[in-house]
Design a protein around this motif. Structure first.
Motif, PDB file in Angstrom:
ATOM      1  N   PHE A   1      26.313  35.090  50.214  1.00  0.00           N
ATOM      2  CA  PHE A   1      27.672  35.463  49.862  1.00  0.00           C
ATOM      3  C   PHE A   1      28.350  34.309  49.138  1.00  0.00           C
ATOM      4  N   PRO A   2      29.021  34.589  48.018  1.00  0.00           N
ATOM      5  CA  PRO A   2      29.845  33.550  47.401  1.00  0.00           C
ATOM      6  C   PRO A   2      31.137  33.416  48.197  1.00  0.00           C
ATOM      7  N   VAL A   3      31.594  32.177  48.363  1.00  0.00           N
ATOM      8  CA  VAL A   3      32.816  31.931  49.124  1.00  0.00           C
ATOM      9  C   VAL A   3      33.692  30.937  48.375  1.00  0.00           C
ATOM     10  N   SER A   4      34.979  30.969  48.651  1.00  0.00           N
ATOM     11  CA  SER A   4      35.892  30.034  47.988  1.00  0.00           C
ATOM     12  C   SER A   4      36.072  28.751  48.792  1.00  0.00           C
ATOM     13  N   ASP A   5      35.955  28.826  50.098  1.00  0.00           N
ATOM     14  CA  ASP A   5      36.116  27.664  50.960  1.00  0.00           C
ATOM     15  C   ASP A   5      34.978  27.682  51.975  1.00  0.00           C
TER      16      ASP A   5
ATOM     17  N   HIS B   1      31.537  29.241  45.566  1.00  0.00           N
ATOM     18  CA  HIS B   1      31.645  29.711  44.176  1.00  0.00           C
ATOM     19  C   HIS B   1      32.892  30.586  44.120  1.00  0.00           C
ATOM     20  N   PRO B   2      34.072  29.959  44.011  1.00  0.00           N
ATOM     21  CA  PRO B   2      35.329  30.706  44.085  1.00  0.00           C
ATOM     22  C   PRO B   2      35.454  31.856  43.088  1.00  0.00           C
ATOM     23  N   ALA B   3      34.987  31.666  41.853  1.00  0.00           N
ATOM     24  CA  ALA B   3      35.109  32.744  40.861  1.00  0.00           C
ATOM     25  C   ALA B   3      34.273  33.951  41.258  1.00  0.00           C
ATOM     26  N   ALA B   4      33.058  33.716  41.739  1.00  0.00           N
ATOM     27  CA  ALA B   4      32.198  34.830  42.170  1.00  0.00           C
ATOM     28  C   ALA B   4      32.788  35.512  43.399  1.00  0.00           C
ATOM     29  N   ALA B   5      33.333  34.718  44.331  1.00  0.00           N
ATOM     30  CA  ALA B   5      33.949  35.298  45.528  1.00  0.00           C
ATOM     31  C   ALA B   5      35.123  36.194  45.138  1.00  0.00           C
ATOM     32  N   ALA B   6      35.933  35.726  44.200  1.00  0.00           N
ATOM     33  CA  ALA B   6      37.057  36.545  43.731  1.00  0.00           C
ATOM     34  C   ALA B   6      36.554  37.788  43.014  1.00  0.00           C
ATOM     35  N   GLY B   7      35.432  37.656  42.308  1.00  0.00           N
ATOM     36  CA  GLY B   7      34.888  38.774  41.545  1.00  0.00           C
ATOM     37  C   GLY B   7      34.357  39.915  42.398  1.00  0.00           C
ATOM     38  N   ILE B   8      33.924  39.627  43.630  1.00  0.00           N
ATOM     39  CA  ILE B   8      33.410  40.711  44.479  1.00  0.00           C
ATOM     40  C   ILE B   8      34.389  41.098  45.589  1.00  0.00           C
TER      41      ILE B   8
ATOM     42  N   GLY C   1      36.637  42.993  47.791  1.00  0.00           N
ATOM     43  CA  GLY C   1      36.739  44.433  47.974  1.00  0.00           C
ATOM     44  C   GLY C   1      35.447  45.189  47.749  1.00  0.00           C
ATOM     45  N   PHE C   2      34.374  44.472  47.374  1.00  0.00           N
ATOM     46  CA  PHE C   2      33.076  45.108  47.136  1.00  0.00           C
ATOM     47  C   PHE C   2      32.177  44.854  48.333  1.00  0.00           C
ATOM     48  N   ASP C   3      31.262  45.778  48.597  1.00  0.00           N
ATOM     49  CA  ASP C   3      30.332  45.665  49.722  1.00  0.00           C
ATOM     50  C   ASP C   3      28.909  45.438  49.207  1.00  0.00           C
ATOM     51  N   PRO C   4      28.505  44.174  49.048  1.00  0.00           N
ATOM     52  CA  PRO C   4      27.190  43.905  48.483  1.00  0.00           C
ATOM     53  C   PRO C   4      26.028  44.213  49.419  1.00  0.00           C
ATOM     54  N   VAL C   5      26.289  44.334  50.708  1.00  0.00           N
ATOM     55  CA  VAL C   5      25.213  44.595  51.669  1.00  0.00           C
ATOM     56  C   VAL C   5      25.801  45.349  52.860  1.00  0.00           C
ATOM     57  N   SER C   6      24.977  46.171  53.465  1.00  0.00           N
ATOM     58  CA  SER C   6      25.347  46.810  54.725  1.00  0.00           C
ATOM     59  C   SER C   6      24.382  46.305  55.785  1.00  0.00           C
ATOM     60  N   PHE C   7      24.916  45.685  56.813  1.00  0.00           N
ATOM     61  CA  PHE C   7      24.079  45.237  57.919  1.00  0.00           C
ATOM     62  C   PHE C   7      23.827  46.412  58.845  1.00  0.00           C
ATOM     63  N   GLY C   8      22.600  46.522  59.315  1.00  0.00           N
ATOM     64  CA  GLY C   8      22.219  47.639  60.165  1.00  0.00           C
ATOM     65  C   GLY C   8      22.612  47.438  61.615  1.00  0.00           C
TER      66      GLY C   8
ATOM     67  N   PHE D   1      34.943  45.874  57.469  1.00  0.00           N
ATOM     68  CA  PHE D   1      35.912  44.788  57.605  1.00  0.00           C
ATOM     69  C   PHE D   1      35.665  43.790  56.481  1.00  0.00           C
ATOM     70  N   HIS D   2      36.454  42.736  56.420  1.00  0.00           N
ATOM     71  CA  HIS D   2      36.391  41.796  55.297  1.00  0.00           C
ATOM     72  C   HIS D   2      36.235  40.366  55.770  1.00  0.00           C
ATOM     73  N   ASP D   3      35.466  39.592  55.006  1.00  0.00           N
ATOM     74  CA  ASP D   3      35.347  38.163  55.291  1.00  0.00           C
ATOM     75  C   ASP D   3      36.586  37.449  54.737  1.00  0.00           C
ATOM     76  N   PRO D   4      36.695  36.128  54.905  1.00  0.00           N
ATOM     77  CA  PRO D   4      37.917  35.440  54.464  1.00  0.00           C
ATOM     78  C   PRO D   4      38.232  35.575  52.972  1.00  0.00           C
ATOM     79  N   ASP D   5      37.230  35.861  52.134  1.00  0.00           N
ATOM     80  CA  ASP D   5      37.463  36.032  50.703  1.00  0.00           C
ATOM     81  C   ASP D   5      37.702  37.483  50.305  1.00  0.00           C
ATOM     82  N   GLY D   6      37.697  38.388  51.281  1.00  0.00           N
ATOM     83  CA  GLY D   6      37.917  39.793  50.976  1.00  0.00           C
ATOM     84  C   GLY D   6      36.651  40.553  50.636  1.00  0.00           C
ATOM     85  N   THR D   7      35.482  39.908  50.766  1.00  0.00           N
ATOM     86  CA  THR D   7      34.227  40.638  50.574  1.00  0.00           C
ATOM     87  C   THR D   7      34.122  41.658  51.690  1.00  0.00           C
ATOM     88  N   GLU D   8      33.834  42.897  51.316  1.00  0.00           N
ATOM     89  CA  GLU D   8      33.768  43.961  52.297  1.00  0.00           C
ATOM     90  C   GLU D   8      32.433  43.905  53.023  1.00  0.00           C
ATOM     91  N   ILE D   9      32.482  43.878  54.335  1.00  0.00           N
ATOM     92  CA  ILE D   9      31.287  43.854  55.165  1.00  0.00           C
ATOM     93  C   ILE D   9      31.140  45.236  55.797  1.00  0.00           C
TER      94      ILE D   9
END
Length: 147
Positions: free
Chosen positions: A12-16, A63-70, A72-79, A114-122
């Motif tokens: 996952f890309p993250v800003s912090d 990678h703050p730009a990549a984190a911002a770019g995704i 609200g997006f869900d790149p993976v679904s954990f089972g 739910f969302h991680d601190p950068d808003g990536t949808e989990i």
């Protein structure tokens, strides 16, 4: 065709990095086993394991730009196993104060979002199917008819 043998890791890309590391440790029991310093010696990425993912590695890369770019997006679904597991995760997230959806009757199984601190949808998605035919329901998948 050559064969794949599975998924090696999810990154996952993250800003912090420090904030995300703490969040993934708290939510998933993430255990860091590797650090990736840049040319100046500053750690910009980490990798490790999370409870329940078996051999699948989990990585966080600053990678703050990549984190911002995704956001609200869900790149993976954990089972997860089933609806009971979704309910357990909802209670776990409640205990941690992590906002989340209700347990959703998704296309095939149960889903918690739910969302991680950068808003990536989990997504936590059950392997068990609920048996509800969602065909024709707006926003849901439908079976592909092969000819």
């Amino acid at each position: 065709m050559p064969q794949l043998t599975g998924i090696h890791h999810v990154k996952f890309p993250v800003s912090d990095l420090a904030v995300s590391r703490a969040w993934y440790e708290k939510v998933f029991g993430f255990e860091v086993t590797l650090e990736f310093p840049d040319s100046d010696g500053v750690v910009r990425g980490i990798a490790g394991t999370a409870k329940g993912l078996g051999e699948l590695g989990l990585g966080l890369r600053e990678h703050p730009a990549a984190a911002a770019g995704i956001k609200g997006f869900d790149p993976v679904s954990f089972g997860i196993e089933d609806k009971a597991a979704a309910d357990e995760w909802a209670a776990h997230l409640d205990d941690l104060g992590v906002p989340h959806s209700s347990v959703i009757d998704a296309t095939v199984g149960w889903l918690l979002v739910f969302h991680d601190p950068d808003g990536t949808e989990i997504h936590l998605y059950s392997f068990a199917a609920h048996g509800i035919d969602q065909t024709g329901r707006r926003g849901y998948g439908r079976p592909v008819v092969r000819t």
